[in-house]
Design an enzyme around this catalytic site. Structure first.
Site, mmCIF file in Angstrom:
data_model
loop_
_atom_site.group_PDB
_atom_site.id
_atom_site.type_symbol
_atom_site.label_atom_id
_atom_site.label_comp_id
_atom_site.label_asym_id
_atom_site.label_seq_id
_atom_site.Cartn_x
_atom_site.Cartn_y
_atom_site.Cartn_z
ATOM 1 N N LYS A 50 -6.346 -1.903 -1.093
ATOM 2 C CA LYS A 50 -7.088 -1.701 0.304
ATOM 3 C C LYS A 50 -7.683 -3.047 0.889
ATOM 4 C CE LYS A 50 -6.999 2.595 1.620
ATOM 5 N NZ LYS A 50 -7.499 3.635 2.704
ATOM 6 N N ASP A 105 -13.635 5.972 3.795
ATOM 7 C CA ASP A 105 -12.351 5.905 4.373
ATOM 8 C C ASP A 105 -11.704 7.100 4.312
ATOM 9 O OD1 ASP A 105 -10.378 4.270 5.842
ATOM 10 O OD2 ASP A 105 -9.420 4.633 4.232
ATOM 11 N N ASP A 106 -11.725 7.873 3.429
ATOM 12 C CA ASP A 106 -10.868 9.052 3.537
ATOM 13 C C ASP A 106 -11.690 10.204 4.450
ATOM 14 O OD1 ASP A 106 -9.445 8.276 0.950
ATOM 15 O OD2 ASP A 106 -11.340 8.598 -0.120
ATOM 16 N N ASN A 118 0.678 13.538 3.177
ATOM 17 C CA ASN A 118 1.857 12.781 2.393
ATOM 18 C C ASN A 118 1.807 12.761 1.028
ATOM 19 O OD1 ASN A 118 -0.154 10.555 1.816
ATOM 20 N ND2 ASN A 118 -0.810 10.598 3.948
ATOM 21 N N GLU A 176 -13.521 4.920 -1.754
ATOM 22 C CA GLU A 176 -12.171 5.264 -1.585
ATOM 23 C C GLU A 176 -11.810 6.219 -2.477
ATOM 24 O OE1 GLU A 176 -10.368 4.143 0.873
ATOM 25 O OE2 GLU A 176 -8.645 4.929 -0.053
ATOM 26 N N ASP A 177 -11.090 7.409 -2.329
ATOM 27 C CA ASP A 177 -10.502 8.225 -3.124
ATOM 28 C C ASP A 177 -11.385 8.785 -4.154
ATOM 29 O OD1 ASP A 177 -8.114 8.000 -1.701
ATOM 30 O OD2 ASP A 177 -6.905 6.847 -3.106
ATOM 31 N N TYR A 235 0.905 -1.251 -0.020
ATOM 32 C CA TYR A 235 0.060 -0.003 0.151
ATOM 33 C C TYR A 235 0.955 1.301 -0.128
ATOM 34 C CZ TYR A 235 -4.013 2.704 0.162
ATOM 35 O OH TYR A 235 -4.996 3.643 -0.089
ATOM 36 N N ARG A 252 -9.536 11.260 -7.190
ATOM 37 C CA ARG A 252 -8.333 11.895 -6.404
ATOM 38 C C ARG A 252 -7.703 10.766 -5.608
ATOM 39 N NH1 ARG A 252 -7.863 12.777 -0.638
ATOM 40 N NH2 ARG A 252 -7.362 10.943 -1.344
HETATM 41 P P1 NAI Z 1 -7.772 18.054 -0.411
HETATM 42 O O1 NAI Z 1 -6.984 18.379 -1.692
HETATM 43 O O2 NAI Z 1 -9.351 17.931 -0.481
HETATM 44 O O3 NAI Z 1 -7.724 19.505 0.501
HETATM 45 C C1 NAI Z 1 -6.329 20.103 0.540
HETATM 46 C C2 NAI Z 1 -6.653 21.356 1.431
HETATM 47 O O4 NAI Z 1 -5.495 22.156 1.618
HETATM 48 C C3 NAI Z 1 -7.727 22.337 0.679
HETATM 49 O O5 NAI Z 1 -8.509 22.768 1.667
HETATM 50 C C4 NAI Z 1 -6.565 23.325 0.252
HETATM 51 O O6 NAI Z 1 -7.409 24.678 0.107
HETATM 52 C C5 NAI Z 1 -5.781 23.410 1.547
HETATM 53 N N1 NAI Z 1 -4.691 24.056 0.871
HETATM 54 C C6 NAI Z 1 -3.748 23.720 -0.131
HETATM 55 N N2 NAI Z 1 -2.750 24.536 -0.154
HETATM 56 C C7 NAI Z 1 -2.714 25.450 1.219
HETATM 57 C C8 NAI Z 1 -1.919 26.332 1.635
HETATM 58 N N3 NAI Z 1 -0.765 26.859 0.888
HETATM 59 N N4 NAI Z 1 -2.319 26.883 2.677
HETATM 60 C C9 NAI Z 1 -3.336 26.475 3.413
HETATM 61 N N5 NAI Z 1 -4.115 25.492 3.211
HETATM 62 C C10 NAI Z 1 -3.821 24.922 1.680
HETATM 63 O O7 NAI Z 1 -6.978 16.855 0.136
HETATM 64 P P2 NAI Z 1 -7.462 16.078 1.157
HETATM 65 O O8 NAI Z 1 -7.809 14.790 0.754
HETATM 66 O O9 NAI Z 1 -7.956 16.618 2.333
HETATM 67 O O10 NAI Z 1 -5.902 15.607 1.965
HETATM 68 C C11 NAI Z 1 -4.793 16.386 2.362
HETATM 69 C C12 NAI Z 1 -3.466 15.924 2.609
HETATM 70 O O11 NAI Z 1 -3.818 14.715 3.796
HETATM 71 C C13 NAI Z 1 -3.014 14.819 1.586
HETATM 72 O O12 NAI Z 1 -1.505 15.156 1.547
HETATM 73 C C14 NAI Z 1 -3.368 13.481 2.069
HETATM 74 O O13 NAI Z 1 -2.499 12.503 1.586
HETATM 75 C C15 NAI Z 1 -3.383 13.548 3.722
HETATM 76 N N6 NAI Z 1 -4.094 12.584 4.296
HETATM 77 C C16 NAI Z 1 -3.727 11.963 5.360
HETATM 78 C C17 NAI Z 1 -4.197 10.951 5.897
HETATM 79 C C18 NAI Z 1 -3.699 10.208 7.300
HETATM 80 O O14 NAI Z 1 -2.643 10.386 7.559
HETATM 81 N N7 NAI Z 1 -4.408 9.245 7.698
HETATM 82 C C19 NAI Z 1 -5.562 10.889 5.640
HETATM 83 C C20 NAI Z 1 -6.180 11.402 4.594
HETATM 84 C C21 NAI Z 1 -5.448 12.408 3.828
#
Ligand code: NAI
Length: 558
Positions: free
Chosen positions: A177, A271-272, A411, A248-249, A106, A159
């Protein structure tokens, strides 16, 4: 009709296929472990080398072959091939060292595997439902050979991880998954079905790629996607009435809209959104044991306001409500900050989910200003902006709190808002930290810190096992709060003292089964089970687990 998981012959049951077909079916293939008696009786003599081996001897060879590979993507390809050839041996290999193999099966290797999906493709391993099949969705789904499907992991590839829209190449994710459902929680693999809903892709480069395997057209409109998905949901209900849909995604807005539409109608979860919320809540519960705080007293600031932030925020609200706060009071404790700054009353173009977290505040685009006025006790990075938690941000949190809680969850590693080393060094060892990736241990002033990885794989396999066992009718947020509590409870005092917010990955199977038992009890308590509650839920869940071992010989009984 076949029984659940019937392609894996239960120990001592007759084999229904014969001869070389036994070697070609990954669920019956024992390869060199077929006994001489079996070889004679099943027409296998001469089709295998003379040596007769145990599963453990086969495991050793696989580990040796894996060591010879030069990269994790090659190890991934090897493991997928093994899963296609010999399911038992594949799960035996993964179970031999989960902490080593989860990152190969994964995250992070899966990102490269998805990008190269068209190039490394060998076998389909699931259902590819194209939007061109509208009107015939049930017929297409009926082509899947298993008749008692219990969990479908379904993606549109809209996504994928941090890779964006990669269309049909996203199929690597539902496959991976679901493999973790079995590897981490012992869910029998026969009832797991990966589905890719191919609705086109906005990714022009991919549409022009000669190896691309999906529809070469732009994504369908929201209305078309929704009606296609409705037909899919109906078909699943008719063909597999006990099935849970694991989203998922999906693209963020699709994910939120469809979860809302279906969560009270069928057994489904995203899950997200919910899995992320649950694992982060578990991390928060344990961080609060370190800071000696109460959940209902926290002020949480999210850096990033996308689907991960919304999922975590909603789960925190659900957990605070369970502690006695009203929903409004719980929401007041959570603020969101995104690309356009703090989410406050003058902000426009907010999604309905973001609007729930609008609180009176002057506009600001500076995170340090937001920290100074909101005074968060918890800062959570889900922004995809690597390095966003610079030294001044961590220092500001440390000035406000004797023990700040800082989670940098984006990440892969280059997207993390800060590293574990930075969080500990800049807070002088005071931060309770979790990352979205596994950071190595950090040595600081003679102490070794073991940063946790807030990865969803701690939650969704356990959720799948609990749903599979209880045949749950719904998967409400309360189950995810329960999972978080059960997961958090499995870190002991020594672990917390080293900064560990999650149990060690090497113990993953035992951890997930314990979590699943807690969730199953909650399913019964909420009246959502479709089976009767057994006297001993833990023993009953144990008895349902898939174990990577070969069926005993059932010579001449077919
Ligand atoms: P998304 O694209 O839906 O959201 C990203 C957010 O960050 C948006 O609200 C955007 O406006 C904001 N953003 C972007 N650039 C910015 C900046 N310069 N300043 C402030 N805010 C900014 O993405 P999603 O799905 O919410 O995932 C975000 C991150 O979290 C990814 O890297 C993902 O891999 C990680 N993630 C980690 C998880 C875990 O550790 N369990 C689980 C799900 C996501």
């Amino acid at each position: 009709m076949r029984q659940f998981g019937a392609r894996i012959p239960a120990i001592g049951t007759p084999m229904t296929i014969h001869g070389i077909a036994l070697l070609h079916d990954s669920t019956t293939n024992k390869s060199t472990a077929f006994t001489q008696q079996e070889r004679d009786a099943e027409g296998l003599t001469g089709l295998l080398p003379s040596a007769i081996e145990t599963l453990d001897a086969q495991l050793k060879r696989c580990l040796w072959q894996l060591d010879k590979k030069d990269s994790d993507i090659e190890r991934y390809i090897y493991l997928m091939q093994l899963s296609d050839d010999n399911q038992t041996l594949f799960f035996k290999v993964v179970a031999s060292d989960p902490a080593r193999f989860i990152p190969i099966m994964y995250d992070p290797t899966i990102a490269a595997a998805c990008l190269e999906f068209g190039e490394i493709y060998r076998k389909p391993n699931g259902i590819y439902m194209s939007i061109a099949q509208r009107g015939k969705v049930k017929d297409v789904l009926s082509n899947w050979p298993e008749k008692d499907v219990r969990v479908i992991c379904v993606s549109t590839g809209g996504r994928i991880l941090g890779l964006g829209d990669i269309g049909a190449n996203g199929m690597g994710i539902p496959i991976g998954k679901l493999q973790l459902y079995t590897a981490c929680a012992g869910v029998p693999p026969g009832g797991l079905l990966p589905v890719l809903l191919d609705c086109g892709t906005e990714n022009e480069k991919l549409r022009a790629d000669p190896f691309y395997l999906g529809l070469r057209q732009k994504r369908a409109s929201t209305a078309d996607l929704d009606s296609f998905f409705e037909e899919f949901v109906e078909a699943v209900q008719q063909l597999y009435p006990k099935c849970c849909l694991h989203f998922e995604d999906w693209k963020g807005t699709d994910a939120e809209r469809l979860l809302k539409k279906y969560t009270n109608r069928i057994c489904c979860y995203n899950d997200d959104i919910q899995g992320t919320g649950s694992v982060v809540l578990a991390g928060v519960y344990n961080a609060l044991k370190i800071t000696k705080g109460k959940l209902e007293d926290q002020r949480v600031l999210f850096f990033g306001a996308g689907s991960a932030a919304i999922g975590i925020a909603n789960t925190l609200v659900a957990a605070m409500e369970l502690e006695g706060l009203s929903e409004a009071a719980a929401r007041e404790r959570i603020s969101l900050f995104d690309l356009d700054g703090l989410i406050e009353p003058l902000r426009t173009r907010l999604t309905p989910d973001q609007q729930r977290y609008v609180h009176p505040h002057a506009p600001t685009k500076k995170i340090l200003e937001a920290i100074a006025s909101i005074k968060p006790t918890i800062l959570i990075g889900v922004s995809t902006v690597g390095g966003a938690f610079a030294k001044d941000v961590v220092e500001a949190m440390t000035k406000l709190n004797p023990r700040p809680i800082i989670f940098a969850l984006s990440n892969p590693t280059d997207k993390a808002e800060c590293t574990a080393e930075q969080a500990y060094a800049w807070s002088e060892g005071k931060a309770a930290f979790a990352g979205g990736v596994q950071f190595p241990p950090v040595k600081l002033n003679g102490k070794t810190y073991r940063p946790g990885q807030a990865n969803n794989f701690y939650i969704y396999p356990a959720m799948g096992l609990a749903i599979f066992a209880t045949e749950a009718k719904r998967a409400p947020d309360a189950l995810f709060v329960e999972a978080a509590k059960a997961l958090a409870a499995q870190v002991d005092h020594d672990g917390l003292a080293k900064g560990m917010l999650f149990p060690p990955q090497k113990d993953i199977l035992a951890v997930e089964v314990k979590t699943a038992v807690a969730v199953a009890n909650k399913v019964f308590e909420l009246g959502l089970a479709r089976v009767d509650k057994p006297a001993d839920v833990a023993a009953w869940v144990q008895s349902l687990l898939y174990k990577p071992q070969y069926a005993e010989p059932a010579i001449g009984r077919h």
